[in-house]
Design an enzyme around this catalytic site. Structure first.
Site, PDB file in Angstrom:
ATOM      1  N   GLN A 112       0.922  -1.083   0.066  1.00 55.06           N
ATOM      2  CA  GLN A 112       0.108   0.166   0.178  1.00 55.06           C
ATOM      3  C   GLN A 112       0.997   1.349  -0.008  1.00 55.06           C
ATOM      4  O   GLN A 112       1.993   1.223   0.377  1.00 55.06           O
ATOM      5  CB  GLN A 112      -1.129  -0.085   1.154  1.00 55.06           C
ATOM      6  N   GLY A 113       0.433   2.082  -0.509  1.00 50.18           N
ATOM      7  CA  GLY A 113       1.103   3.319  -0.738  1.00 50.18           C
ATOM      8  C   GLY A 113       0.117   4.623  -0.382  1.00 50.18           C
ATOM      9  O   GLY A 113      -1.324   4.431  -0.459  1.00 50.18           O
ATOM     10  N   TYR A 114       0.549   5.860  -0.388  1.00 51.80           N
ATOM     11  CA  TYR A 114      -0.400   7.040   0.167  1.00 51.80           C
ATOM     12  C   TYR A 114       0.000   8.253  -0.717  1.00 51.80           C
ATOM     13  O   TYR A 114       1.059   8.580  -1.112  1.00 51.80           O
ATOM     14  CB  TYR A 114       0.113   7.467   1.458  1.00 51.80           C
ATOM     15  N   ILE A 115      -1.210   8.534  -1.411  1.00 53.09           N
ATOM     16  CA  ILE A 115      -1.187   9.516  -2.283  1.00 53.09           C
ATOM     17  C   ILE A 115      -0.988  10.934  -1.363  1.00 53.09           C
ATOM     18  O   ILE A 115      -0.147  11.908  -1.727  1.00 53.09           O
ATOM     19  CB  ILE A 115      -2.170   9.597  -3.105  1.00 53.09           C
ATOM     20  N   GLN A 170       3.467   8.480  -2.230  1.00 53.58           N
ATOM     21  CA  GLN A 170       4.799   8.642  -1.699  1.00 53.58           C
ATOM     22  C   GLN A 170       5.715   7.416  -1.405  1.00 53.58           C
ATOM     23  O   GLN A 170       4.811   6.205  -1.434  1.00 53.58           O
ATOM     24  CB  GLN A 170       4.460   9.102   0.021  1.00 53.58           C
TER      25      GLN A 170
END
Length: 158
Positions: free
Chosen positions: A27-30, A81
């Site tokens: 998972q990644g974060y915008i 990110q």
């Protein structure tokens, strides 16, 4: 509006692994600002876009939408990110609830947390024997924070 009511605990033993198989998650974060989290997650062959609002106690607004797997991969590789959060998630049924146990890898290696979603903040529940200290109100254990301040960088723990 969707609302997530969740309690989070440290895990003190590996006994949970006897109760279910894990699935690898990336998972990644915008956006990972408190109160406006936008996350992309791939779990097996399924991808989700999740938006989370401001937390109040153990509750927060949450909206989740399935997205095409190929789109999620591009977002993780080019928009989110870096570094990504990677972990194996175990879904463990216990006393009428489903516990999600996350065993982190990469920069968060060594961290294992369990979360349970509740119907209300006052809901009572049984605790599995492998649960340790509650960390629901400790923002260090939020995935969006682990991105910025990985577990491996915490130094002396305890």
């Amino acid at each position: 509006m969707g609302v997530e009511i969740e309690r989070k605990f440290l895990v003190v033993s590996q006994d949970f692994k006897q109760q279910g198989q894990g699935t690898f998650l990336r998972q990644g974060y915008i956006c990972s600002d408190p109160g406006r989290i936008v996350r992309v997650r791939i779990e097996a062959e399924r991808a989700m876009l999740t938006i989370k609002g401001m937390s109040t106690g153990i509750s927060c607004g949450e909206w989740e939408y399935p997205i095409p797997l190929a789109d999620a991969q591009v977002l993780l590789d080019t928009v989110c990110q870096q570094l990504l959060i990677e972990k194996t998630r175990y879904r463990i049924p216990f006393a009428g609830l489903i516990w999600e146990v996350d065993e982190f890898i990469g920069d968060n290696l060594g961290l294992i947390v369990a979360e349970v979603e509740l119907e209300s903040e006052q809901q009572q529940f049984e605790r599995p024997v492998w649960l340790g200290e509650e960390v629901s109100h400790d923002r260090r254990y939020a995935n969006a924070n682990l991105l910025k301040h990985p577990y491996s960088a915490w130094g002396q723990r305890g």
